[in-house]
Design a protein around this motif. Sequence first.
Motif, PDB file in Angstrom:
ATOM      1  N   PHE A 107       0.808  -1.216   0.000  1.00  0.00           N
ATOM      2  CA  PHE A 107       0.000   0.000   0.000  1.00  0.00           C
ATOM      3  C   PHE A 107       0.846   1.273   0.000  1.00  0.00           C
ATOM      4  CE2 PHE A 107      -3.160  -2.858   2.350  1.00  0.00           C
ATOM      5  CZ  PHE A 107      -3.839  -3.192   1.180  1.00  0.00           C
ATOM      6  N   TRP A 149       0.449   6.990  -3.954  1.00  0.00           N
ATOM      7  CA  TRP A 149       0.608   7.353  -5.358  1.00  0.00           C
ATOM      8  C   TRP A 149       1.810   8.279  -5.545  1.00  0.00           C
ATOM      9  CZ3 TRP A 149      -4.694   8.470  -8.112  1.00  0.00           C
ATOM     10  CH2 TRP A 149      -5.576   7.408  -7.848  1.00  0.00           C
ATOM     11  N   LEU A 161       0.445   4.862  -9.423  1.00  0.00           N
ATOM     12  CA  LEU A 161      -0.822   4.619  -8.729  1.00  0.00           C
ATOM     13  C   LEU A 161      -0.617   3.840  -7.432  1.00  0.00           C
ATOM     14  CD1 LEU A 161      -3.122   3.710 -11.772  1.00  0.00           C
ATOM     15  CD2 LEU A 161      -2.860   5.911 -10.634  1.00  0.00           C
ATOM     16  N   GLY A 162       0.589   3.860  -6.910  1.00  0.00           N
ATOM     17  CA  GLY A 162       0.872   3.167  -5.666  1.00  0.00           C
ATOM     18  C   GLY A 162       1.028   1.674  -5.854  1.00  0.00           C
ATOM     19  N   THR A 163       1.017   0.959  -4.727  1.00  0.00           N
ATOM     20  CA  THR A 163       1.124  -0.504  -4.763  1.00  0.00           C
ATOM     21  C   THR A 163      -0.077  -1.131  -4.072  1.00  0.00           C
ATOM     22  OG1 THR A 163       2.411  -0.529  -2.701  1.00  0.00           O
ATOM     23  CG2 THR A 163       3.651  -0.409  -4.757  1.00  0.00           C
ATOM     24  N   ASP A 164      -0.253  -2.438  -4.295  1.00  0.00           N
ATOM     25  CA  ASP A 164      -1.415  -3.122  -3.724  1.00  0.00           C
ATOM     26  C   ASP A 164      -1.073  -3.772  -2.390  1.00  0.00           C
ATOM     27  OD1 ASP A 164       0.078  -5.340  -4.367  1.00  0.00           O
ATOM     28  OD2 ASP A 164      -1.362  -6.188  -5.783  1.00  0.00           O
ATOM     29  N   MET A 170       0.272  -1.028  -8.877  1.00  0.00           N
ATOM     30  CA  MET A 170      -1.155  -0.990  -9.221  1.00  0.00           C
ATOM     31  C   MET A 170      -1.383  -0.690 -10.699  1.00  0.00           C
ATOM     32  SD  MET A 170      -3.635  -1.768  -7.179  1.00  0.00           S
ATOM     33  CE  MET A 170      -4.980  -0.859  -7.904  1.00  0.00           C
ATOM     34  N   ASN A 184      -7.866  -4.771  -2.368  1.00  0.00           N
ATOM     35  CA  ASN A 184      -7.481  -3.444  -1.884  1.00  0.00           C
ATOM     36  C   ASN A 184      -8.624  -2.699  -1.197  1.00  0.00           C
ATOM     37  OD1 ASN A 184      -4.637  -3.157  -3.200  1.00  0.00           O
ATOM     38  ND2 ASN A 184      -5.944  -3.872  -4.857  1.00  0.00           N
ATOM     39  N   ASP A 241      -8.558   6.234   0.850  1.00  0.00           N
ATOM     40  CA  ASP A 241      -7.782   6.028  -0.375  1.00  0.00           C
ATOM     41  C   ASP A 241      -8.703   5.462  -1.455  1.00  0.00           C
ATOM     42  OD1 ASP A 241      -6.012   5.183  -2.389  1.00  0.00           O
ATOM     43  OD2 ASP A 241      -4.417   4.826  -0.928  1.00  0.00           O
ATOM     44  N   THR A 266      -7.871   4.031  -4.249  1.00  0.00           N
ATOM     45  CA  THR A 266      -7.235   3.014  -5.102  1.00  0.00           C
ATOM     46  C   THR A 266      -8.175   1.869  -5.478  1.00  0.00           C
ATOM     47  OG1 THR A 266      -5.048   3.537  -4.219  1.00  0.00           O
ATOM     48  CG2 THR A 266      -5.307   1.403  -5.279  1.00  0.00           C
ATOM     49  N   LEU A 269     -10.300   2.334  -8.631  1.00  0.00           N
ATOM     50  CA  LEU A 269      -9.716   2.365  -9.983  1.00  0.00           C
ATOM     51  C   LEU A 269     -10.165   1.167 -10.816  1.00  0.00           C
ATOM     52  CD1 LEU A 269      -6.100   3.611  -9.163  1.00  0.00           C
ATOM     53  CD2 LEU A 269      -8.014   4.933 -10.069  1.00  0.00           C
TER      54      LEU A 269
END
Length: 274
Positions: free
Chosen positions: A47, A50, A56-59, A65, A233, A241, A243, A246
């Motif tokens: 997590f 961004w 887009l960050g990580t999962d 992501m 997520n 968040d 995320t 998306l």
Amino acid sequence: MTTLASLRKIPVTALFGMAMIAIFAFTAIFAGWLAPYGETEIVGMEFEPWGGEFLLGTDNLGRDMLSRLIYGARNSIGIALLTTIIAFVLGTALGLLAAVLGGWTDQALSRLIDMMIAIPSLVFALLLLSIFGTSIGMLILIIAVLEMTRVFRLSRAVAMDVVVMDYVEAARLRGEGLVWLVRREILPNVTAPLVAEFGLRFCFTFLAVSALSFLGLGIQPPTADWGSMVRDNAALITFGDITPLLPAGCIALLTVSINFVVDWMLHRASGLKD
């Protein structure tokens, strides 16, 4: 000039839908070149926010992501498209067969389809996947068989209006066979509603695959899939968040885009004026 004039007649919603479908198709086809990281590659901490190295960050496992979204387009759309093609071919073939042959063949197929439709498709799919397993092949087969029932009813209904026409009766009297009747007399006259149904059926199949993946019985990890990405997520929503929205947004955008194009196609096929 003719092409420009034709484009101007297309509604803005249909043009938007075509553009979005083209973008999603391009992403799905060239996912391996567009994604900055591998589909299952762990590249950071869980997590991550961004920006920076991860747009887009990580999962939840530290996978990128953006890369997962791109690969998810290939997997989600590809599996849904293959499933829709199988369902459409099977349902159309059986529907046309029932309409042309009639009699006990029509009755037997129609009653069987009625029995299958009586059970909610998502519940039926969950039951069958629990029994037979959640492999990709089994997922495609089960959803294709369930979605085939809707295609059967439409193809049979439109074909029943055609088989009573004089030119079909004349072809029967000439001694034309079943395949000739379907291919030359019936199918060309029912193409428009069937093409529109293909687009709608893809939407339902796509949503069914995503829903089953969200519930854990669809496309299995570590394969990237938009439905399972929402589930994996979902905890980020608690922290404000977006995320998880998306992949959900991708599902909604593709579905709406296809419906825009299908609505326009149905309007054209109906012969109505704006």
